[in-house]
Design a protein around this motif. Structure first.
Motif, PDB file in Angstrom:
ATOM      1  N   ASP A   9       4.742 -35.564  28.015  1.00 12.07           N
ATOM      2  CA  ASP A   9       3.609 -34.763  28.474  1.00 12.07           C
ATOM      3  C   ASP A   9       4.080 -34.001  29.705  1.00 12.07           C
ATOM      4  O   ASP A   9       4.142 -34.565  30.800  1.00 12.07           O
ATOM      5  CB  ASP A   9       2.428 -35.672  28.810  1.00 12.07           C
ATOM      6  CG  ASP A   9       1.237 -34.913  29.356  1.00 12.07           C
ATOM      7  OD1 ASP A   9       1.316 -33.678  29.517  1.00 12.07           O
ATOM      8  OD2 ASP A   9       0.217 -35.568  29.641  1.00 12.07           O
ATOM      9  N   PRO A  10       4.433 -32.706  29.549  1.00 20.14           N
ATOM     10  CA  PRO A  10       4.979 -31.960  30.683  1.00 20.14           C
ATOM     11  C   PRO A  10       3.975 -31.771  31.823  1.00 20.14           C
ATOM     12  O   PRO A  10       4.360 -31.713  32.981  1.00 20.14           O
ATOM     13  CB  PRO A  10       5.389 -30.613  30.078  1.00 20.14           C
ATOM     14  CG  PRO A  10       4.683 -30.518  28.786  1.00 20.14           C
ATOM     15  CD  PRO A  10       4.399 -31.914  28.334  1.00 20.14           C
ATOM     16  N   ALA A  11       2.699 -31.694  31.511  1.00 17.88           N
ATOM     17  CA  ALA A  11       1.688 -31.510  32.547  1.00 17.88           C
ATOM     18  C   ALA A  11       1.635 -32.706  33.485  1.00 17.88           C
ATOM     19  O   ALA A  11       1.388 -32.569  34.686  1.00 17.88           O
ATOM     20  CB  ALA A  11       0.320 -31.270  31.919  1.00 17.88           C
ATOM     21  N   MET A  12       1.843 -33.898  32.942  1.00 19.19           N
ATOM     22  CA  MET A  12       1.783 -35.120  33.748  1.00 19.19           C
ATOM     23  C   MET A  12       3.183 -35.625  34.131  1.00 19.19           C
ATOM     24  O   MET A  12       3.307 -36.495  34.970  1.00 19.19           O
ATOM     25  CB  MET A  12       1.063 -36.228  32.964  1.00 19.19           C
ATOM     26  CG  MET A  12      -0.367 -35.898  32.599  1.00 19.19           C
ATOM     27  SD  MET A  12      -1.454 -35.834  34.024  1.00 19.19           S
ATOM     28  CE  MET A  12      -1.550 -37.558  34.427  1.00 19.19           C
ATOM     29  N   GLY A  13       4.216 -35.086  33.463  1.00 20.94           N
ATOM     30  CA  GLY A  13       5.573 -35.556  33.709  1.00 20.94           C
ATOM     31  C   GLY A  13       5.790 -36.972  33.201  1.00 20.94           C
ATOM     32  O   GLY A  13       6.595 -37.720  33.739  1.00 20.94           O
ATOM     33  N   THR A  14       5.073 -37.327  32.139  1.00 23.70           N
ATOM     34  CA  THR A  14       5.095 -38.687  31.620  1.00 23.70           C
ATOM     35  C   THR A  14       5.712 -38.721  30.227  1.00 23.70           C
ATOM     36  O   THR A  14       5.427 -37.864  29.404  1.00 23.70           O
ATOM     37  CB  THR A  14       3.660 -39.246  31.544  1.00 23.70           C
ATOM     38  OG1 THR A  14       3.050 -39.113  32.821  1.00 23.70           O
ATOM     39  CG2 THR A  14       3.654 -40.700  31.143  1.00 23.70           C
ATOM     40  N   SER A  15       6.531 -39.739  29.993  1.00 17.51           N
ATOM     41  CA  SER A  15       7.102 -39.963  28.668  1.00 17.51           C
ATOM     42  C   SER A  15       6.439 -41.180  28.040  1.00 17.51           C
ATOM     43  O   SER A  15       6.057 -42.114  28.737  1.00 17.51           O
ATOM     44  CB  SER A  15       8.607 -40.217  28.753  1.00 17.51           C
ATOM     45  OG  SER A  15       9.268 -39.068  29.216  1.00 17.51           O
ATOM     46  N   TYR A  16       6.336 -41.162  26.714  1.00 18.81           N
ATOM     47  CA  TYR A  16       5.731 -42.259  25.974  1.00 18.81           C
ATOM     48  C   TYR A  16       6.674 -42.684  24.860  1.00 18.81           C
ATOM     49  O   TYR A  16       7.159 -41.838  24.105  1.00 18.81           O
ATOM     50  CB  TYR A  16       4.400 -41.827  25.338  1.00 18.81           C
ATOM     51  CG  TYR A  16       3.406 -41.296  26.332  1.00 18.81           C
ATOM     52  CD1 TYR A  16       2.549 -42.153  26.994  1.00 18.81           C
ATOM     53  CD2 TYR A  16       3.336 -39.939  26.601  1.00 18.81           C
ATOM     54  CE1 TYR A  16       1.624 -41.667  27.908  1.00 18.81           C
ATOM     55  CE2 TYR A  16       2.426 -39.443  27.522  1.00 18.81           C
ATOM     56  CZ  TYR A  16       1.578 -40.310  28.176  1.00 18.81           C
ATOM     57  OH  TYR A  16       0.676 -39.833  29.084  1.00 18.81           O
ATOM     58  N   GLN A  17       6.936 -43.968  24.765  1.00 22.24           N
ATOM     59  CA  GLN A  17       7.709 -44.519  23.648  1.00 22.24           C
ATOM     60  C   GLN A  17       6.712 -44.904  22.567  1.00 22.24           C
ATOM     61  O   GLN A  17       5.819 -45.713  22.813  1.00 22.24           O
ATOM     62  CB  GLN A  17       8.506 -45.747  24.077  1.00 22.24           C
ATOM     63  CG  GLN A  17       9.240 -46.434  22.941  1.00 22.24           C
ATOM     64  CD  GLN A  17      10.386 -45.609  22.391  1.00 22.24           C
ATOM     65  OE1 GLN A  17      11.173 -45.076  23.150  1.00 22.24           O
ATOM     66  NE2 GLN A  17      10.467 -45.502  21.086  1.00 22.24           N
ATOM     67  N   LEU A  18       6.851 -44.320  21.408  1.00 17.32           N
ATOM     68  CA  LEU A  18       5.909 -44.576  20.328  1.00 17.32           C
ATOM     69  C   LEU A  18       6.410 -45.700  19.436  1.00 17.32           C
ATOM     70  O   LEU A  18       7.560 -45.696  19.013  1.00 17.32           O
ATOM     71  CB  LEU A  18       5.701 -43.315  19.498  1.00 17.32           C
ATOM     72  CG  LEU A  18       5.201 -42.108  20.287  1.00 17.32           C
ATOM     73  CD1 LEU A  18       5.175 -40.882  19.393  1.00 17.32           C
ATOM     74  CD2 LEU A  18       3.833 -42.376  20.872  1.00 17.32           C
ATOM     75  N   GLY A  19       5.533 -46.671  19.167  1.00 21.05           N
ATOM     76  CA  GLY A  19       5.856 -47.770  18.269  1.00 21.05           C
ATOM     77  C   GLY A  19       5.762 -47.324  16.826  1.00 21.05           C
ATOM     78  O   GLY A  19       5.383 -46.189  16.526  1.00 21.05           O
ATOM     79  N   GLY A  20       6.085 -48.206  15.915  1.00 26.20           N
ATOM     80  CA  GLY A  20       6.125 -47.888  14.495  1.00 26.20           C
ATOM     81  C   GLY A  20       4.844 -47.306  13.943  1.00 26.20           C
ATOM     82  O   GLY A  20       4.856 -46.270  13.288  1.00 26.20           O
ATOM     83  N   THR A  21       3.720 -47.957  14.213  1.00 28.57           N
ATOM     84  CA  THR A  21       2.449 -47.471  13.677  1.00 28.57           C
ATOM     85  C   THR A  21       2.053 -46.153  14.316  1.00 28.57           C
ATOM     86  O   THR A  21       1.579 -45.242  13.640  1.00 28.57           O
ATOM     87  CB  THR A  21       1.336 -48.523  13.877  1.00 28.57           C
ATOM     88  OG1 THR A  21       1.771 -49.756  13.313  1.00 28.57           O
ATOM     89  CG2 THR A  21       0.060 -48.099  13.193  1.00 28.57           C
ATOM     90  N   ALA A  22       2.259 -46.021  15.629  1.00 30.50           N
ATOM     91  CA  ALA A  22       1.924 -44.765  16.309  1.00 30.50           C
ATOM     92  C   ALA A  22       2.740 -43.612  15.735  1.00 30.50           C
ATOM     93  O   ALA A  22       2.217 -42.516  15.514  1.00 30.50           O
ATOM     94  CB  ALA A  22       2.160 -44.890  17.807  1.00 30.50           C
ATOM     95  N   LYS A  23       4.013 -43.865  15.470  1.00 29.14           N
ATOM     96  CA  LYS A  23       4.860 -42.830  14.875  1.00 29.14           C
ATOM     97  C   LYS A  23       4.345 -42.461  13.487  1.00 29.14           C
ATOM     98  O   LYS A  23       4.285 -41.280  13.140  1.00 29.14           O
ATOM     99  CB  LYS A  23       6.305 -43.291  14.791  1.00 29.14           C
ATOM    100  CG  LYS A  23       7.217 -42.211  14.235  1.00 29.14           C
ATOM    101  CD  LYS A  23       8.627 -42.695  14.089  1.00 29.14           C
ATOM    102  CE  LYS A  23       9.556 -41.663  13.501  1.00 29.14           C
ATOM    103  NZ  LYS A  23       9.033 -40.804  12.477  1.00 29.14           N
ATOM    104  N   GLU A  24       3.958 -43.449  12.703  1.00 28.82           N
ATOM    105  CA  GLU A  24       3.412 -43.177  11.368  1.00 28.82           C
ATOM    106  C   GLU A  24       2.160 -42.312  11.477  1.00 28.82           C
ATOM    107  O   GLU A  24       1.977 -41.372  10.699  1.00 28.82           O
ATOM    108  CB  GLU A  24       3.064 -44.477  10.649  1.00 28.82           C
ATOM    109  CG  GLU A  24       4.263 -45.270  10.188  1.00 28.82           C
ATOM    110  CD  GLU A  24       3.852 -46.570   9.526  1.00 28.82           C
ATOM    111  OE1 GLU A  24       2.968 -46.537   8.647  1.00 28.82           O
ATOM    112  OE2 GLU A  24       4.417 -47.620   9.899  1.00 28.82           O
ATOM    113  N   ILE A  25       1.285 -42.648  12.419  1.00 28.54           N
ATOM    114  CA  ILE A  25       0.043 -41.890  12.596  1.00 28.54           C
ATOM    115  C   ILE A  25       0.358 -40.450  12.972  1.00 28.54           C
ATOM    116  O   ILE A  25      -0.202 -39.512  12.385  1.00 28.54           O
ATOM    117  CB  ILE A  25      -0.854 -42.567  13.655  1.00 28.54           C
ATOM    118  CG1 ILE A  25      -1.390 -43.887  13.112  1.00 28.54           C
ATOM    119  CG2 ILE A  25      -2.003 -41.634  14.063  1.00 28.54           C
ATOM    120  CD1 ILE A  25      -2.059 -44.763  14.147  1.00 28.54           C
ATOM    121  N   ILE A  26       1.263 -40.242  13.908  1.00 25.36           N
ATOM    122  CA  ILE A  26       1.616 -38.875  14.315  1.00 25.36           C
ATOM    123  C   ILE A  26       2.253 -38.115  13.163  1.00 25.36           C
ATOM    124  O   ILE A  26       1.961 -36.935  12.941  1.00 25.36           O
ATOM    125  CB  ILE A  26       2.509 -38.885  15.567  1.00 25.36           C
ATOM    126  CG1 ILE A  26       1.655 -39.305  16.770  1.00 25.36           C
ATOM    127  CG2 ILE A  26       3.144 -37.524  15.803  1.00 25.36           C
ATOM    128  CD1 ILE A  26       2.368 -39.390  18.075  1.00 25.36           C
TER     129      ILE A  26
END
Length: 71
Positions: A9-26
């Motif tokens: 998220d460039p606006a917040m300067g935050t990175s997120y590691q996505l788990g298996g289910t989150a990746k599937e949803i995206i």
């Protein structure tokens, strides 16, 4: 989302590691699937209650929108 399943998220300067289910949803969001279709897929894949899956998918959509990861 990059090849390591990291979202930034460039606006917040935050990175997120996505788990298996989150990746599937995206991935399903990118394919244009509806919340209902995604919930049905998660239900079939993981054997969870359909209502619970839909609530979880709805919550995920809300968070992803809040973080600017989906529109």
């Amino acid at each position: 989302m990059d090849e390591n399943d990291m979202a930034f998220d460039p606006a917040m300067g935050t990175s997120y590691q996505l788990g298996g289910t989150a990746k599937e949803i995206i991935d399903m969001i990118k394919e244009g699937k509806s919340k209902e279709e995604i919930a049905e897929s998660i239900t079939k894949t993981y054997g969870v209650d359909p209502r619970e899956a839909y609530v979880d998918i709805h919550d995920s959509f809300t968070k992803l929108k809040l973080y600017g990861l989906v529109k």
